[in-house]
Scaffold this motif. Structure first.
Motif, short mmCIF file in Angstrom:
data_model
loop_
_atom_site.label_atom_id
_atom_site.label_comp_id
_atom_site.label_asym_id
_atom_site.label_seq_id
_atom_site.Cartn_x
_atom_site.Cartn_y
_atom_site.Cartn_z
N SER A 1 7.63 74.58 47.12
CA SER A 1 7.80 75.60 48.16
C SER A 1 7.74 75.00 49.56
CB SER A 1 6.75 76.70 48.01
OG SER A 1 5.47 76.19 48.27
N ARG A 2 7.21 73.80 49.70
CA ARG A 2 7.17 73.13 51.01
C ARG A 2 8.55 72.66 51.46
NH1 ARG A 2 1.60 69.63 50.36
NH2 ARG A 2 0.28 71.43 50.04
N LEU A 3 9.52 72.65 50.55
CA LEU A 3 10.88 72.23 50.90
C LEU A 3 11.61 73.30 51.70
CD1 LEU A 3 12.03 70.57 47.56
CD2 LEU A 3 11.21 69.44 49.62
N LYS A 4 11.04 74.49 51.81
CA LYS A 4 11.67 75.58 52.56
C LYS A 4 11.98 75.18 53.99
CE LYS A 4 9.67 79.61 50.31
NZ LYS A 4 8.80 80.76 50.53
N LYS A 5 11.12 74.34 54.57
CA LYS A 5 11.32 73.97 55.97
C LYS A 5 12.54 73.08 56.18
CE LYS A 5 7.91 70.27 55.65
NZ LYS A 5 6.61 69.80 56.13
N TYR A 6 13.05 72.48 55.11
CA TYR A 6 14.22 71.61 55.22
C TYR A 6 15.51 72.28 54.78
CZ TYR A 6 10.63 68.00 55.41
OH TYR A 6 9.54 67.26 55.75
N TYR B 1 0.43 73.92 41.11
CA TYR B 1 0.53 72.71 41.93
C TYR B 1 1.99 72.36 42.18
CZ TYR B 1 -0.44 67.98 43.58
OH TYR B 1 -0.51 66.84 44.34
N ALA B 2 2.81 72.39 41.12
CA ALA B 2 4.23 72.06 41.25
C ALA B 2 4.95 73.10 42.12
CB ALA B 2 4.87 71.98 39.87
N GLU B 3 4.67 74.37 41.92
CA GLU B 3 5.30 75.42 42.73
C GLU B 3 4.93 75.29 44.20
OE1 GLU B 3 3.97 78.98 40.78
OE2 GLU B 3 5.69 79.01 39.41
N ASP B 4 3.66 74.95 44.47
CA ASP B 4 3.21 74.78 45.85
C ASP B 4 3.95 73.61 46.51
OD1 ASP B 4 1.49 75.22 48.13
OD2 ASP B 4 0.43 73.39 47.51
N LYS B 5 4.07 72.52 45.79
CA LYS B 5 4.76 71.34 46.34
C LYS B 5 6.24 71.65 46.61
CE LYS B 5 1.63 68.11 46.51
NZ LYS B 5 1.35 67.31 47.68
N ALA C 1 3.00 62.21 39.28
CA ALA C 1 4.44 62.29 39.03
C ALA C 1 5.06 63.38 39.89
CB ALA C 1 4.72 62.55 37.55
N ILE C 2 4.38 64.52 40.01
CA ILE C 2 4.88 65.62 40.86
C ILE C 2 4.91 65.17 42.32
CG2 ILE C 2 4.36 67.94 41.71
CD1 ILE C 2 3.18 68.52 38.87
N VAL D 1 12.92 67.41 38.89
CA VAL D 1 13.11 68.57 39.77
C VAL D 1 14.56 68.60 40.22
CG1 VAL D 1 12.38 69.72 41.89
CG2 VAL D 1 10.72 68.42 40.57
N SER D 2 15.15 69.78 40.16
CA SER D 2 16.51 70.02 40.64
C SER D 2 16.44 71.21 41.60
CB SER D 2 17.42 70.34 39.46
OG SER D 2 18.68 70.70 39.91
N VAL D 3 16.95 71.00 42.82
CA VAL D 3 16.88 72.04 43.85
C VAL D 3 18.28 72.36 44.34
CG1 VAL D 3 15.90 72.68 46.08
CG2 VAL D 3 14.59 71.23 44.55
N ASP D 4 18.63 73.65 44.38
CA ASP D 4 19.92 74.14 44.87
C ASP D 4 19.70 75.02 46.08
OD1 ASP D 4 22.28 73.39 43.63
OD2 ASP D 4 21.90 74.65 41.89
N SER D 5 20.52 74.80 47.13
CA SER D 5 20.43 75.65 48.31
C SER D 5 21.77 75.64 49.02
CB SER D 5 19.34 75.13 49.25
OG SER D 5 19.40 75.83 50.47
N ASN D 6 22.46 76.78 49.00
CA ASN D 6 23.74 76.94 49.71
C ASN D 6 24.69 75.77 49.50
OD1 ASN D 6 23.15 79.43 50.71
ND2 ASN D 6 22.43 78.69 52.69
N GLY D 7 24.90 75.39 48.27
CA GLY D 7 25.85 74.32 47.97
C GLY D 7 25.28 72.93 48.02
#
Length: 179
Positions: free
Chosen positions: A25-30, A19-23, A73-74, A52-58
């Motif tokens: 993975s939806r951030l890919k569009k941004y 469930y957490a991975e699916d949620k 919570a997720i 949750v901590s997300v890193d993408s190109n700086g």
């Protein structure tokens, strides 16, 4: 997209992990690839906490949320992350380009030559354009939308200035510098 899920003070559950991975993975569009996401799911007495901590190109975004249920919570932490990412993307669009971005958006001079057969060729007009960063496919679409015979752009893959032109046979030609 690389996603790491960690459980603290609770048994790991495949359903909650999926469930957490699916949620996330939806951030890919941004965000631009590569994306690395670290998810920490923990339970403290009656509180369920999702970090949750997300890193993408700086670009790095963090969010934490706690509720009585892990799934909610997720959901809530993902809403926070989505809002943060949208806000950062809007800030990036509104700010002036830095020196490194200016070098990618090179100002190009387009020179038009006189076509008089008796006279020696000379520069008739000169204008400046932005060599906007884009993929070759996007450049083809832009050229199709315009009335021009060519398009000057910065190739995202090579970060070099390219010229896409319309050929007489209806196909396209691409001029790339040798590197």
């Amino acid at each position: 997209m690389q996603i790491n899920v960690t459980f603290r003070h609770t048994e790991s559950s495949d359903a909650v992990k999926r469930y957490a991975e699916d949620k996330v993975s939806r951030l890919k569009k941004y965000m631009d690839e590569p994306i690395e996401a670290n998810i920490v799911l923990q339970v403290e007495k009656f509180r369920h906490i999702a970090e949750v901590s997300v890193d993408s190109n700086g670009m790095r975004v963090n969010a934490t949320e706690e509720t009585h249920d892990m799934y909610s919570a997720i959901d809530m932490v993902m809403d926070k992350l989505e809002a943060q990412i949208k806000k950062q993307k809007e800030k990036q669009r509104n700010r002036k380009p830095s020196n490194s971005e200016r070098s990618q958006q090179l100002m190009m001079n387009i020179l038009e030559w006189s076509a008089e057969p008796s006279a020696e060729p000379r520069v008739v007009t000169s204008r400046q354009i932005f060599a906007k960063p884009m993929d070759v496919d996007e450049a083809v679409m832009q050229l199709n939308l315009s009335n021009g015979d060519f398009l000057v752009f910065t190739n995202r893959a090579t970060e070099a200035v390219n010229v896409l032109y319309r050929r007489k046979d209806g196909n396209y030609g691409l001029i790339e510098p040798v590197q």
